[in-house]
Design a protein around this motif. Structure first.
Motif, short mmCIF file in Angstrom:
data_model
loop_
_atom_site.label_atom_id
_atom_site.label_comp_id
_atom_site.label_asym_id
_atom_site.label_seq_id
_atom_site.Cartn_x
_atom_site.Cartn_y
_atom_site.Cartn_z
N ILE A 288 4.96 4.51 10.19
CA ILE A 288 5.68 4.34 8.92
C ILE A 288 4.73 3.88 7.82
CG2 ILE A 288 7.43 2.96 7.75
CD1 ILE A 288 8.98 2.88 10.40
N ILE A 289 3.85 2.94 8.15
CA ILE A 289 2.89 2.45 7.15
C ILE A 289 2.00 3.58 6.66
CG2 ILE A 289 0.85 0.99 6.83
CD1 ILE A 289 2.18 -1.08 8.66
N ILE A 290 1.46 4.38 7.57
CA ILE A 290 0.54 5.46 7.20
C ILE A 290 1.25 6.54 6.39
CG2 ILE A 290 -0.90 7.33 8.11
CD1 ILE A 290 -1.51 5.46 10.51
N SER A 291 2.40 7.00 6.87
CA SER A 291 3.10 8.09 6.18
C SER A 291 3.61 7.66 4.81
CB SER A 291 4.26 8.60 7.05
OG SER A 291 5.16 7.55 7.36
N ALA A 292 4.19 6.47 4.71
CA ALA A 292 4.69 5.99 3.41
C ALA A 292 3.55 5.77 2.43
CB ALA A 292 5.49 4.70 3.60
N SER A 293 2.42 5.25 2.90
CA SER A 293 1.27 5.01 2.02
C SER A 293 0.70 6.32 1.50
CB SER A 293 0.19 4.23 2.77
OG SER A 293 0.67 2.97 3.18
N LEU A 294 0.61 7.33 2.36
CA LEU A 294 0.10 8.63 1.93
C LEU A 294 1.03 9.28 0.91
CD1 LEU A 294 -1.21 10.10 5.32
CD2 LEU A 294 -2.58 9.28 3.38
N ALA A 295 2.34 9.19 1.16
CA ALA A 295 3.31 9.79 0.24
C ALA A 295 3.27 9.12 -1.12
CB ALA A 295 4.71 9.70 0.84
N ILE A 296 3.30 7.78 -1.14
CA ILE A 296 3.29 7.06 -2.42
C ILE A 296 1.95 7.19 -3.11
CG2 ILE A 296 3.45 4.78 -3.47
CD1 ILE A 296 5.50 4.05 -1.34
N GLY A 297 0.85 7.10 -2.32
CA GLY A 297 -0.49 7.23 -2.89
C GLY A 297 -0.67 8.56 -3.59
N GLY A 298 -0.17 9.63 -2.97
CA GLY A 298 -0.28 10.95 -3.58
C GLY A 298 0.50 11.03 -4.89
N VAL A 299 1.69 10.47 -4.91
CA VAL A 299 2.51 10.47 -6.13
C VAL A 299 1.83 9.68 -7.23
CG1 VAL A 299 4.68 9.67 -7.13
CG2 VAL A 299 4.69 10.80 -4.91
N VAL A 300 1.31 8.49 -6.91
CA VAL A 300 0.65 7.64 -7.91
C VAL A 300 -0.61 8.31 -8.43
CG1 VAL A 300 -0.50 5.43 -8.30
CG2 VAL A 300 1.60 5.53 -6.93
N ALA A 301 -1.38 8.95 -7.56
CA ALA A 301 -2.63 9.61 -7.97
C ALA A 301 -2.37 10.75 -8.94
CB ALA A 301 -3.37 10.12 -6.74
N PHE A 302 -1.31 11.52 -8.69
CA PHE A 302 -1.02 12.68 -9.53
C PHE A 302 -0.27 12.31 -10.81
CE2 PHE A 302 -1.72 15.10 -5.57
CZ PHE A 302 -2.60 16.06 -6.05
N SER A 303 0.39 11.15 -10.83
CA SER A 303 1.19 10.80 -12.00
C SER A 303 0.56 9.71 -12.86
CB SER A 303 2.57 10.32 -11.54
OG SER A 303 2.46 9.16 -10.72
N SER A 304 -0.68 9.34 -12.55
CA SER A 304 -1.37 8.31 -13.34
C SER A 304 -2.84 8.68 -13.50
CB SER A 304 -1.24 6.94 -12.68
OG SER A 304 -1.99 6.89 -11.47
N ASP A 305 -3.55 7.91 -14.29
CA ASP A 305 -4.98 8.15 -14.49
C ASP A 305 -5.84 7.24 -13.60
OD1 ASP A 305 -4.40 5.78 -15.70
OD2 ASP A 305 -5.27 6.28 -17.65
N LEU A 306 -5.25 6.65 -12.57
CA LEU A 306 -5.99 5.81 -11.65
C LEU A 306 -6.87 6.65 -10.75
CD1 LEU A 306 -3.16 3.33 -10.51
CD2 LEU A 306 -4.91 2.93 -12.25
N THR A 307 -7.94 6.03 -10.22
CA THR A 307 -8.80 6.74 -9.29
C THR A 307 -8.05 6.96 -7.97
OG1 THR A 307 -9.71 4.70 -8.34
CG2 THR A 307 -10.84 5.63 -10.29
N ILE A 308 -8.54 7.88 -7.15
CA ILE A 308 -7.91 8.16 -5.87
C ILE A 308 -7.88 6.91 -5.00
CG2 ILE A 308 -8.05 9.51 -3.74
CD1 ILE A 308 -7.19 11.17 -6.09
N GLU A 309 -9.03 6.20 -4.97
CA GLU A 309 -9.10 4.99 -4.13
C GLU A 309 -8.13 3.93 -4.60
OE1 GLU A 309 -10.03 1.05 -2.89
OE2 GLU A 309 -10.37 1.76 -4.96
N LYS A 310 -8.04 3.71 -5.90
CA LYS A 310 -7.15 2.70 -6.46
C LYS A 310 -5.69 3.07 -6.21
CE LYS A 310 -5.59 -0.60 -9.26
NZ LYS A 310 -5.43 -1.99 -8.77
N SER A 311 -5.36 4.35 -6.36
CA SER A 311 -3.99 4.81 -6.14
C SER A 311 -3.54 4.55 -4.72
CB SER A 311 -3.87 6.31 -6.46
OG SER A 311 -4.18 6.56 -7.81
#
Length: 493
Positions: A288-311
């Motif tokens: 759950i931790i891995i899948s939720a983090s990947l899903a949210i991280g992808g959304v944040v990376a594509f919808s903001s100007d943050l770096t991939i690592e920061k997202s």
């Protein structure tokens, strides 16, 4: 007359008083450990801590003396255990609020009690608007209440009581009424001791690692105390938002460990890695931790100007913080895309592993719920077949399944009633949803006006008392408190 004597001796009053006195006495001793920080930083809150500590120790001693004079049998029955645990947490929170009241950090009894029960229940919801201005001794007490509540001062008493000639098995059962964690030793005293050694050891290791990242000793030990308790009280106004990536990753690792069954943490110390990975609940927890983090991280990376690592770091941090019910904040997740925020809200109902310091429903209950639901579909096709629910490749008793179903039903019912009551008090719907979910799940930040960048100070006093009760319910996993309000509990037979 005989019936009167039976009813009079229904509860072991002397034993209850003696144990309550011990718990209150220990509470007062913990207050005195805050004095070195108060003297070192010279904030002037030493008098409030000293006065509160003396009152608490004296009160504990008097209650113990009353228990001795009353007389008791050296046996804790189930009903005695439930009374001790429920009443113990309530009374300890009252005495724990004294440092706030005497220091005038929280002059209102409502605010002081809310902050204290939030600490002991490891919820992390706060009414403090400027944390960094609070005296360092009081702030350390605030963190210490979470560390005490994390593993449960009741378990500490279980380790101490055998030396006093009192067995503690029933007390341990009342403290952990859900799916029982595996015992490390056949005797409950040894189990409690080893769990506390693991708990204290991980706290010490985290303190050292945080200091190697540039954190001073005071801030490091405060964050270590509240991380291992999955409490989330921070010494900073912005929680973990301004911390370095190294420190945030350290917090992530130890939040995951704190949300893991402490039996598995013991196995980690023993390098029994196979026993950890073969645990079904741990695999779901990690998944759950891995899948939720990947899903949210992808959304944040594509919808903001943050770096991939920061997202992905922000996503991982918040997912771990919410699922373990720690409540640290590294980013305002309510400002993310609605899909990401909704995942965070759903995670508020997950909880960590059974046998951890995390709150919430717990992963194991979700596993049993979904497995039982799936098996019910099979039973529709094969009504005469006997298909048991299996967990860790073993068939579990039907009673456990019924317990899980009853728990989740009660959880959702209380959640719904809580929202109705909050709404009736004039709190808007989104805030009611967030406040009830985070209090019942012992998480900390919610949504609405109690989100990650807000606090609970603005809520009506009545709402704070309701949420305080929900925190207690969540910390003691509902049934320990609910059973006291049933007529069956108070009947003689």
């Amino acid at each position: 007359m005989a019936d009167y004597v039976q009813r009079k001796n229904h509860f072991n009053i002397g034993l209850i008083a003696r144990i309550m006195g011990i718990l209150i006495l220990l509470n007062g001793i913990f207050m005195f450990t805050c004095l070195p920080f108060s003297f070192y930083f010279g904030d002037g809150d030493w008098w409030a801590l000293t006065e509160a500590g003396l009152i608490t120790v004296l009160s504990g001693g008097l209650i113990m003396f009353y228990g001795e004079r009353k007389g008791y049998k050296k046996e804790i029955k189930k009903k005695d255990g439930y009374i001790i645990v429920s009443l113990g947490w309530t009374v300890m929170a009252f005495f724990g609020s004294l440092p706030y009241l005497f220091s005038l950090e929280n002059p209102s009894l409502t605010n002081a009690y809310f902050e204290t029960i939030s600490g002991y229940s490891t919820t992390g919801a706060s009414i403090l608007t400027d944390i960094e201005s609070v005296g360092k001794g009081i702030l350390f007490w605030r963190s210490l209440t979470q560390w005490i509540g994390g593993m449960g001062i009741i378990v500490l008493a279980v380790a101490v009581l055998p030396f006093l000639g009192i067995g503690g098995m029933q007390l341990f059962v009342a403290e952990a009424p859900g799916i029982s964690p595996d015992k490390l030793q056949p005797r409950i005293k040894e189990t409690a001791k080893r769990l506390w050694w693991v708990y204290a050891g991980l706290t010490g290791i985290e303190t050292i690692l945080l200091m190697t990242g540039g954190m001073n000793f005071y801030d490091a030990i405060n964050h270590a105390l509240t991380t291992m308790a999955t409490g989330g009280f921070s010494t900073y106004n912005d929680s973990a938002a301004s911390m370095s990536p190294y420190i945030q990753y350290i917090l992530i690792v130890f939040m995951i460990l704190a949300g893991t069954n402490f039996t598995l943490n013991y196995f980690l110390f023993k390098r029994m890695f196979k026993a950890i990975w073969t645990n079904e609940e741990f695999r779901y927890y990690a998944g759950i931790i891995i899948s939720a983090s990947l899903a949210i991280g992808g959304v944040v990376a594509f919808s903001s100007d943050l770096t991939i690592e920061k997202s992905f770091r922000d996503a991982l941090f918040q997912v771990v913080s919410i699922i373990t019910t720690t409540g640290y904040v590294s980013a305002d997740y309510t400002a993310w895309a609605p899909f990401a925020t909704m995942i965070i809200f759903v995670l508020m109902f997950c909880g960590g592993m059974a046998g951890s310091t995390a709150g919430g429903v717990k992963i194991v209950r979700h596993i049993i719920l979904f497995k039982n639901s799936f098996i019910e579909l099979k039973r529709q096709l094969h009504p005469t077949a006997i298909i048991p629910v299996r967990f860790n490749k073993k068939a579990i008793k039907e009673g456990i399944t019924f317990n899980v179903l009853a728990f989740i039903m009660a959880y959702l019912l209380i959640f719904g009633l809580g929202i109705l009551v909050m709404s009736a008090l004039g709190v808007d719907l989104m805030t009611s949803l967030g406040a009830v979910a985070t209090s019942l799940g012992n998480i900390g930040p919610g949504i609405g006006t109690v989100g990650p960048v807000d606090n609970f100070a603005h809520l009506p006093d009545a709402a704070k008392w309701i949420l305080s009760f929900l925190m207690l319910l969540g910390r003691l996993e509902l049934f320990t408190v609910m059973i006291i309000f049933t007529p069956y509990f108070w009947s003689r037979f």
